[in-house]
Write an enzyme that holds these catalytic residues in place. Structure first.
Site, PDB file in Angstrom:
ATOM      1  N   LYS A 260       0.860  -1.192   0.000  1.00 58.65           N
ATOM      2  CA  LYS A 260       0.000   0.000   0.000  1.00 58.65           C
ATOM      3  C   LYS A 260       0.889   1.232   0.000  1.00 58.65           C
ATOM      4  O   LYS A 260       1.673   1.444   0.918  1.00 58.65           O
ATOM      5  CB  LYS A 260      -0.917   0.011   1.228  1.00 58.65           C
ATOM      6  CG  LYS A 260      -1.676   1.352   1.413  1.00 58.65           C
ATOM      7  CD  LYS A 260      -2.660   1.327   2.583  1.00 58.65           C
ATOM      8  CE  LYS A 260      -3.217   2.738   2.861  1.00 58.65           C
ATOM      9  NZ  LYS A 260      -4.183   2.775   3.972  1.00 58.65           N
ATOM     10  N   ASP A 265      -2.707  10.412   3.094  1.00 55.33           N
ATOM     11  CA  ASP A 265      -4.111  10.009   3.254  1.00 55.33           C
ATOM     12  C   ASP A 265      -4.859  11.052   4.073  1.00 55.33           C
ATOM     13  O   ASP A 265      -4.822  11.042   5.294  1.00 55.33           O
ATOM     14  CB  ASP A 265      -4.166   8.632   3.938  1.00 55.33           C
ATOM     15  CG  ASP A 265      -5.606   8.149   4.129  1.00 55.33           C
ATOM     16  OD1 ASP A 265      -6.517   8.740   3.515  1.00 55.33           O
ATOM     17  OD2 ASP A 265      -5.801   7.162   4.876  1.00 55.33           O
ATOM     18  N   LYS A 272     -10.415  13.199   7.264  1.00 54.76           N
ATOM     19  CA  LYS A 272      -9.964  12.878   8.621  1.00 54.76           C
ATOM     20  C   LYS A 272      -9.954  14.143   9.474  1.00 54.76           C
ATOM     21  O   LYS A 272      -9.779  15.247   8.947  1.00 54.76           O
ATOM     22  CB  LYS A 272      -8.531  12.324   8.559  1.00 54.76           C
ATOM     23  CG  LYS A 272      -8.404  10.919   8.044  1.00 54.76           C
ATOM     24  CD  LYS A 272      -6.947  10.468   8.084  1.00 54.76           C
ATOM     25  CE  LYS A 272      -6.778   9.063   7.529  1.00 54.76           C
ATOM     26  NZ  LYS A 272      -7.482   8.021   8.303  1.00 54.76           N
ATOM     27  N   ASP A 283       1.563   6.669   5.259  1.00 52.28           N
ATOM     28  CA  ASP A 283       0.581   5.672   4.853  1.00 52.28           C
ATOM     29  C   ASP A 283       1.074   4.856   3.649  1.00 52.28           C
ATOM     30  O   ASP A 283       0.323   4.112   3.044  1.00 52.28           O
ATOM     31  CB  ASP A 283      -0.755   6.359   4.537  1.00 52.28           C
ATOM     32  CG  ASP A 283      -1.954   5.454   4.743  1.00 52.28           C
ATOM     33  OD1 ASP A 283      -1.803   4.404   5.393  1.00 52.28           O
ATOM     34  OD2 ASP A 283      -3.033   5.789   4.224  1.00 52.28           O
ATOM     35  N   ASP A 342     -12.274   7.233   3.066  1.00 55.04           N
ATOM     36  CA  ASP A 342     -11.084   7.048   3.909  1.00 55.04           C
ATOM     37  C   ASP A 342     -10.677   5.565   3.998  1.00 55.04           C
ATOM     38  O   ASP A 342      -9.602   5.252   4.481  1.00 55.04           O
ATOM     39  CB  ASP A 342     -11.352   7.619   5.305  1.00 55.04           C
ATOM     40  CG  ASP A 342     -10.081   7.826   6.107  1.00 55.04           C
ATOM     41  OD1 ASP A 342      -8.980   7.745   5.516  1.00 55.04           O
ATOM     42  OD2 ASP A 342     -10.185   8.075   7.324  1.00 55.04           O
ATOM     43  N   GLU A 344      -9.473   3.774   1.791  1.00 50.95           N
ATOM     44  CA  GLU A 344      -8.918   3.809   0.432  1.00 50.95           C
ATOM     45  C   GLU A 344      -7.876   2.732   0.180  1.00 50.95           C
ATOM     46  O   GLU A 344      -7.652   2.347  -0.957  1.00 50.95           O
ATOM     47  CB  GLU A 344      -8.315   5.197   0.158  1.00 50.95           C
ATOM     48  CG  GLU A 344      -6.875   5.423   0.651  1.00 50.95           C
ATOM     49  CD  GLU A 344      -6.713   5.349   2.165  1.00 50.95           C
ATOM     50  OE1 GLU A 344      -7.723   5.481   2.863  1.00 50.95           O
ATOM     51  OE2 GLU A 344      -5.586   5.133   2.633  1.00 50.95           O
ATOM     52  N   ARG A 346      -7.756  -0.484   0.803  1.00 53.73           N
ATOM     53  CA  ARG A 346      -8.293  -1.706   0.188  1.00 53.73           C
ATOM     54  C   ARG A 346      -8.667  -1.485  -1.270  1.00 53.73           C
ATOM     55  O   ARG A 346      -8.618  -2.406  -2.085  1.00 53.73           O
ATOM     56  CB  ARG A 346      -9.475  -2.222   1.027  1.00 53.73           C
ATOM     57  CG  ARG A 346     -10.630  -1.264   1.134  1.00 53.73           C
ATOM     58  CD  ARG A 346     -11.517  -1.526   2.354  1.00 53.73           C
ATOM     59  NE  ARG A 346     -10.955  -0.993   3.589  1.00 53.73           N
ATOM     60  CZ  ARG A 346     -11.545  -1.070   4.781  1.00 53.73           C
ATOM     61  NH1 ARG A 346     -12.722  -1.661   4.901  1.00 53.73           N
ATOM     62  NH2 ARG A 346     -10.962  -0.561   5.845  1.00 53.73           N
TER      63      ARG A 346
HETATM   64  N1  BES Z   1      -4.342   4.805   6.617  1.00 52.14           N
HETATM   65  C1  BES Z   1      -5.494   4.598   7.402  1.00 52.14           C
HETATM   66  C2  BES Z   1      -5.242   3.640   8.570  1.00 52.14           C
HETATM   67  C3  BES Z   1      -4.345   4.138   9.661  1.00 52.14           C
HETATM   68  C4  BES Z   1      -4.859   4.818  10.732  1.00 52.14           C
HETATM   69  C5  BES Z   1      -2.989   3.886   9.621  1.00 52.14           C
HETATM   70  C6  BES Z   1      -4.025   5.263  11.745  1.00 52.14           C
HETATM   71  C7  BES Z   1      -2.159   4.326  10.638  1.00 52.14           C
HETATM   72  C8  BES Z   1      -2.675   5.018  11.705  1.00 52.14           C
HETATM   73  C9  BES Z   1      -6.605   4.015   6.556  1.00 52.14           C
HETATM   74  O1  BES Z   1      -6.621   4.411   5.231  1.00 52.14           O
HETATM   75  C10 BES Z   1      -7.889   4.478   7.137  1.00 52.14           C
HETATM   76  O2  BES Z   1      -8.153   5.634   7.087  1.00 52.14           O
HETATM   77  N2  BES Z   1      -8.657   3.551   7.700  1.00 52.14           N
HETATM   78  C11 BES Z   1      -9.880   3.870   8.324  1.00 52.14           C
HETATM   79  C12 BES Z   1     -10.904   2.856   7.872  1.00 52.14           C
HETATM   80  C13 BES Z   1     -12.303   3.218   8.206  1.00 52.14           C
HETATM   81  C14 BES Z   1     -12.748   4.410   7.392  1.00 52.14           C
HETATM   82  C15 BES Z   1     -13.191   2.043   7.938  1.00 52.14           C
HETATM   83  C16 BES Z   1      -9.670   3.814   9.835  1.00 52.14           C
HETATM   84  O3  BES Z   1      -8.889   2.974  10.299  1.00 52.14           O
HETATM   85  O4  BES Z   1     -10.244   4.639  10.526  1.00 52.14           O
HETATM   86 ZN    ZN Z   2      -4.835   4.992   4.458  1.00 52.25          ZN
HETATM   87 MN    MN Z   3      -7.740   6.209   4.945  1.00 56.58          MN
END
Ligand code: BES
Ligand code: ZN
Ligand code: MN
Length: 496
Positions: A260, A265, A272, A283, A342, A344, A346
């Site tokens: 990834k 992000d 966010k 990320d 968010d 993204e 996957r």
């Molecule tokens: N890159 C983030 C995950 C992440 C969060 C990595 C904190 C490192 C530290 C990912 O793209 C994301 O935003 N995931 C969301 C998913 C949700 C929207 C279902 C999350 O974890 O909040």
């Molecule tokens: Zn992310």
């Molecule tokens: Mn994200």
């Protein structure tokens, strides 16, 4: 910082680090120096809590030509394994820099009852020293000399210099590979965006890696609607980075590594919150680790066939950005309802995985991503989450991680979780209704893009790609988690 090996000198001078085993047992050099200083070492130990336990240190002032003596606790003999040796090297570097030393000598005395030879201990001490010496300081313009790391030269003294050099030659490519990964992860997103990441990866072609870079027009032709949808709000062009290291037997189906690479992000339209958003420059830790692993495999000329595919994008809110509710078509033909922009990772990974499977027919596919905040809730910063459709593969990855010090914890998958990402209007939705089991539903999404017969594993490295504390061999910041794990797994599973 230079690291060299050298034979035992007639007499030691300067700053010297020496081994002390558990229960205050001075090893050969510590004993000699103690006698030479009229018992200073023993006295210093008696006046402290230092026992020689693994990882303990005690500084003692030397006499005559000696500078500072650092006593290094090696613990019980069976505790002195490769990781422990690396820690010792790292501890010395940290101590020397804190003390403002320019040069230090680390003496590797033979330790009875260890599995490793002195040459192997010396090689791992040298590696640990190098790894701890990393610093991302290119944007610091005002540091005074006394604020910079002072250490320039590390000499590892061992009786079998030639053997140590040979052992180190096998380990040394680790340094550049880990530093490559730490560098790309540490770079801010205004400097490192998809095209720049791909440009840096292009350097791997000097080592014999075939590097191809696909732009948005090519990805559009391939039907990568999910990946392109994520990048569509960014002014920076999305890239698909494809690397091949095919140095194994012709008959060996390749291993595929997927990374990834979200260079930043923001969350997109599902924006966010501001607090901590700067963290999202890392990320792309999955892509960094995968590219670093390719650099290591090529650097040590591994006899194996490996391909790597990294999806490189920037996730931005914009007038052109994709909206919650949009439906995109993936390269696999399956359609996805984008409930939350968010989620993204996957979306880009499913197209990268499909591309790798269609083009390279891998026997195994391991994907690394900073995928979910939920994995941090589950496992904290100690272990990465491991999701897999294959128990032998899981066990091998877990064993490699335990051995190298990049620990994994297997998480569940199953049809009840899978059902949670059925969409009302498309084949799949990119998030489930609640936040419950967020790391698992993310993995279920990815599994829908695993082809029949492919052994697949997903490592959610969100909690371990970056460290606010660091450890003996990793300064705080980017850890390069995954580089050594993947290398070890490949060496143990496919090269013997
Ligand atoms: N890159 C983030 C995950 C992440 C969060 C990595 C904190 C490192 C530290 C990912 O793209 C994301 O935003 N995931 C969301 C998913 C949700 C929207 C279902 C999350 O974890 O909040
Ligand atoms: Zn992310
Ligand atoms: Mn994200």
């Amino acid at each position: 910082m230079k690291v060299e090996f050298s034979a035992f000198p007639k007499a030691f001078s300067g700053n010297v680090a020496v081994f002390v085993a558990a229960e205050k047992q001075l090893l050969a050099t510590a004993k000699t120096l103690d006698e030479g200083t009229g018992g200073n070492v023993e006295r210093a130990i008696a006046a402290s809590r230092f026992t020689g336990a693994k990882g303990q240190t005690l500084a003692v002032l030397g006499q005559g030509d000696l500078g500072r003596l650092l006593l290094l606790g090696v613990g019980k003999s069976r505790e002195l394994d490769a990781r422990a040796a690396e820690s010792l090297g790292g501890l010395v570097v940290a101590d020397a820099n804190a003390a403002g030393q320019k040069a230090v000598t680390i003496v590797v005395d033979a330790v009875k009852g260890t599995k490793l030879s002195p040459a192997q201990v010396a090689a791992h001490v040298a590696l640990g020293a190098q790894l701890r010496g990393y610093r991302f300081d290119k944007y610091k313009t005002k540091e005074k000399p006394e604020q910079k790391p002072s250490l320039e030269q590390v000499t590892v003294v061992v009786s079998t210099v030639a053997d140590a050099k040979r052992a180190y030659a096998r380990l040394e490519p680790t340094v550049d590979a880990v530093f490559f990964a730490r560098d790309v992860v540490s770079e801010p997103a205004n400097v490192l965006y998809p095209v720049e990441f791909a440009r840096r990866a292009k350097e791997l072609s000097e080592l014999g890696v075939k590097v191809e870079i696909l732009g948005e027009a090519e990805m559009k032709k391939l039907g990568m609607g999910a990946l392109l949808g994520v990048g569509q709000g960014s002014d920076r062009e999305s890239q698909l980075l494809v690397m091949q290291w095919m140095n194994g037997p012709k008959s060996q189906a390749p291993i595929a590594l997927i990374g990834k690479g979200v260079c930043f992000d923001t969350g997109g339209i599902s924006l966010k919150p501001a607090a901590g958003m700067e963290d999202m420059k890392w990320d792309m830790g999955g892509a960094g680790a995968v590219t670093g692993a390719m650099k290591l495999l090529a650097g040590r000329k591994a006899r194996v066939n490996v391909v790597a595919v990294c999806a490189l994008v920037e996730n931005m809110p914009d007038g052109k950005a994709q909206r919650p509710g949009d439906v995109v078509k993936t390269m696999s033909g399956q359609t996805v309802e984008v409930i939350n922009t968010d989620a993204e990772g996957r979306l880009i990974l499913c197209d990268a995985m499909w591309y790798a499977q269609e083009n390279f027919k891998p026997q195994a596919m391991v994907e690394l991503s900073t995928l979910t905040g939920a994995i941090i809730v589950s496992l904290g910063h100690e272990r990465a989450g491991l999701f897999s459709n294959n128990t032998p593969l899981s066990n091998k990855l877990r064993a490699a991680g335990a051995e190298i010090g990049e620990k994994l914890w297997r998480m569940p998958l199953g049809p009840k979780y899978d059902k949670l990402i059925d969409s009302d209007i498309a084949d799949i939705k990119n998030v489930s209704n609640g936040r419950d089991g967020g790391s698992i539903t993310a993995a279920q999404f990815l599994q829908r893009f695993v082809q029949e017969g492919v052994a697949w594993a997903h490592l959610d490295i969100a909690g371990v790609a970056w460290s606010t504390k660091g450890n003996d061999t990793t300064p705080k910041g980017a850890t390069a988690f995954g580089v050594r794990l993947l290398d070890k797994w490949i060496a143990d599973s496919f090269e013997r």
